[in-house]
Enzyme design. Structure first.
Site, PDB file in Angstrom:
ATOM      1  N   HIS A  86     -24.420  40.272  18.001  1.00  0.00           N
ATOM      2  CA  HIS A  86     -23.753  40.416  16.690  1.00  0.00           C
ATOM      3  C   HIS A  86     -23.002  39.105  16.392  1.00  0.00           C
ATOM      4  O   HIS A  86     -21.776  39.071  16.368  1.00  0.00           O
ATOM      5  CB  HIS A  86     -22.807  41.613  16.732  1.00  0.00           C
TER       6      HIS A  86
ATOM      7  N   ARG B 282     -30.276  43.553   9.763  1.00  0.00           N
ATOM      8  CA  ARG B 282     -29.646  44.381  10.805  1.00  0.00           C
ATOM      9  C   ARG B 282     -30.729  45.309  11.335  1.00  0.00           C
ATOM     10  O   ARG B 282     -31.275  46.130  10.587  1.00  0.00           O
ATOM     11  CB  ARG B 282     -28.471  45.176  10.233  1.00  0.00           C
TER      12      ARG B 282
ATOM     13  N   GLN C 235     -20.157  38.669  13.674  1.00  0.00           N
ATOM     14  CA  GLN C 235     -18.877  39.286  14.019  1.00  0.00           C
ATOM     15  C   GLN C 235     -18.052  38.367  14.913  1.00  0.00           C
ATOM     16  O   GLN C 235     -16.846  38.197  14.699  1.00  0.00           O
ATOM     17  CB  GLN C 235     -19.117  40.630  14.719  1.00  0.00           C
TER      18      GLN C 235
ATOM     19  N   ARG D 285     -14.963  38.370   7.975  1.00  0.00           N
ATOM     20  CA  ARG D 285     -16.427  38.418   7.888  1.00  0.00           C
ATOM     21  C   ARG D 285     -16.886  37.768   6.582  1.00  0.00           C
ATOM     22  O   ARG D 285     -17.867  37.027   6.540  1.00  0.00           O
ATOM     23  CB  ARG D 285     -16.924  39.873   7.943  1.00  0.00           C
TER      24      ARG D 285
ATOM     25  N   ASP E  16     -14.976  47.950  21.753  1.00  0.00           N
ATOM     26  CA  ASP E  16     -15.948  48.402  20.743  1.00  0.00           C
ATOM     27  C   ASP E  16     -16.250  49.870  21.033  1.00  0.00           C
ATOM     28  O   ASP E  16     -15.864  50.398  22.079  1.00  0.00           O
ATOM     29  CB  ASP E  16     -17.217  47.528  20.871  1.00  0.00           C
TER      30      ASP E  16
ATOM     31  N   CYS F 242     -14.324  45.185  16.358  1.00  0.00           N
ATOM     32  CA  CYS F 242     -15.209  44.828  15.239  1.00  0.00           C
ATOM     33  C   CYS F 242     -15.237  45.909  14.166  1.00  0.00           C
ATOM     34  O   CYS F 242     -15.601  45.630  13.027  1.00  0.00           O
ATOM     35  CB  CYS F 242     -16.607  44.528  15.750  1.00  0.00           C
TER      36      CYS F 242
HETATM   37  N1  NVA Z   1     -21.708  47.810  19.055  1.00  0.00           N
HETATM   38  C1  NVA Z   1     -21.666  48.452  17.769  1.00  0.00           C
HETATM   39  C2  NVA Z   1     -21.126  47.491  16.734  1.00  0.00           C
HETATM   40  C3  NVA Z   1     -21.004  48.059  15.358  1.00  0.00           C
HETATM   41  C4  NVA Z   1     -20.557  47.026  14.349  1.00  0.00           C
HETATM   42  C5  NVA Z   1     -23.049  48.925  17.373  1.00  0.00           C
HETATM   43  O1  NVA Z   1     -24.025  48.210  17.659  1.00  0.00           O
HETATM   44  O2  NVA Z   1     -23.165  50.025  16.836  1.00  0.00           O
HETATM   45  N1   CP Z   2     -18.339  45.315  12.324  1.00  0.00           N
HETATM   46  C1   CP Z   2     -19.426  45.608  11.588  1.00  0.00           C
HETATM   47  O1   CP Z   2     -20.472  44.961  11.677  1.00  0.00           O
HETATM   48  O2   CP Z   2     -19.251  46.647  10.741  1.00  0.00           O
HETATM   49  P1   CP Z   2     -20.376  47.417   9.883  1.00  0.00           P
HETATM   50  O3   CP Z   2     -21.217  48.172  10.907  1.00  0.00           O
HETATM   51  O4   CP Z   2     -19.593  48.328   8.998  1.00  0.00           O
HETATM   52  O5   CP Z   2     -21.186  46.420   9.146  1.00  0.00           O
END
Ligand code: NVA
Ligand code: CP
Length: 303
Positions: free
Chosen positions: A131, A104, A134, A287, A219, A259
């Site tokens: 992502h 990540r 997800q 997930r 989101d 998500c």
């Molecule tokens: N769009 C959000 C998703 C979090 C799972 C982010 O990138 O923070």
């Molecule tokens: N939806 C998702 O990826 O959640 P986290 O940021 O908690 O991993």
């Protein structure tokens, strides 16, 4: 032999998704029956988190242990990544010691550089651009509740972000349409997803984007890494809260997804996310199941 990676949704074909969704259903069924499924004994997953996580961390870690493997967790702060060791060197070293890597991070180019120098498969656990894990869970969740997503319509209400880009790639590949409504200045960039314009339609008014759709999804207004823009975004996104009126405009059987993490009263009202059309807890749970199928597939191929 080329190493399979999962860096974006478009890395797999529609046939591969058919396989993964069927395999997920089987793996989930076994999990619910306490029937062990351990094809990854002696395999190790390394996870690298440069951003926070709850779901991704727990689902990958629990999933790998449940399949008989083990997990190493690294973050920027507790590894040499935080002291400027090049990503290419990190990839060379870690991939000599483990069988699979989940990352990540920020820019998609960073995970691509890691994958280029990795000896083992690399999974995108979220970047600024995509992502895919997800959306894998989201589509599996839709299928569980409503059957095939082919020919359906999904409303994306909110930021033209990593989730939006990934929905577009999925629409192009799996044959559905996305109605996109974002505030001006936060539009999707078609070049990022690389889709053609037939798989989505843009609406200025989020209510119109939701009209008659099969799934409404949104989101956070401020994604990780964009915190400095938070105040401006709070103002710009004020009319992009998914509320009961938007759900009313959708098909009567429409689902709501997010998500997570969610901010009730910002991108979604509490009555929608906690209401009868919301499937967010199934979505989060899935997930675990889709990623188990994904890890198994990347390491062992089709069963
Ligand atoms: N769009 C959000 C998703 C979090 C799972 C982010 O990138 O923070
Ligand atoms: N939806 C998702 O990826 O959640 P986290 O940021 O908690 O991993």
């Amino acid at each position: 032999m080329s190493i399979p990676h999962y860096l974006k949704f478009s890395d797999f074909s529609a046939d591969e998704y058919d396989y993964l969704f069927a395999r997920t259903a089987l793996i989930k069924k076994k999990f619910k029956a306490y029937d062990q499924h351990q094809p990854l004994v002696d395999r190790t997953l390394a996870m690298i988190f440069e951003k926070a996580s709850t779901r991704t961390r727990v689902s990958f870690e629990a999933g790998m242990y449940q399949m008989g493997g083990s997990v190493v967790n690294l973050t920027t702060g507790d590894s040499q990544l935080g002291r400027a060791e090049p990503i290419e060197d990190t990839a060379r070293v870690i991939s000599r010691m483990v069988d699979l890597v989940m990352i990540r991070t920020y820019e998609q180019t960073k995970i691509e550089r890691f994958a280029e120098f990795s000896r083992v498969p690399v999974i995108n656990g979220l970047t600024n651009e995509f992502h895919p894990c997800q959306i894998l869970a989201d589509i599996f969740t839709f299928m569980e509740h409503r059957g095939s997503i082919r020919g359906k319509t999904v409303a994306w209400v909110g930021d033209g972000n990593n989730m939006a880009n990934t929905w577009l790639q999925a629409a192009q590949l799996l044959g559905f349409t996305v109605h996109v409504s974002t505030p001006s200045g936060y539009e999707i960039n078609q070049a990022v997803s690389g889709v053609d314009s037939t798989c989505y339609k843009v609406f200025q008014d989020p209510m119109q984007a939701c009209a008659g759709v099969d799934l409404v999804t949104t989101d956070v207004w401020t994604s990780m890494g964009f915190e400095a823009e938070n105040e401006a975004r709070q103002q710009a996104f004020a009319d992009w809260c998914v509320d009961a009126d938007m759900m009313q405009a959708a098909h009567p059987e429409a689902l709501f997804m997010h998500c997570l993490p969610a901010h009730r009263g910002e991108e979604v009202s509490a009555d929608v996310i906690d209401g009868p059309q919301s499937v967010v807890w199934d979505e989060a749970e899935n997930r675990l199941h889709v990623q188990k199928a994904l890890m198994e597939y990347l390491l062992l191929g089709k069963a």
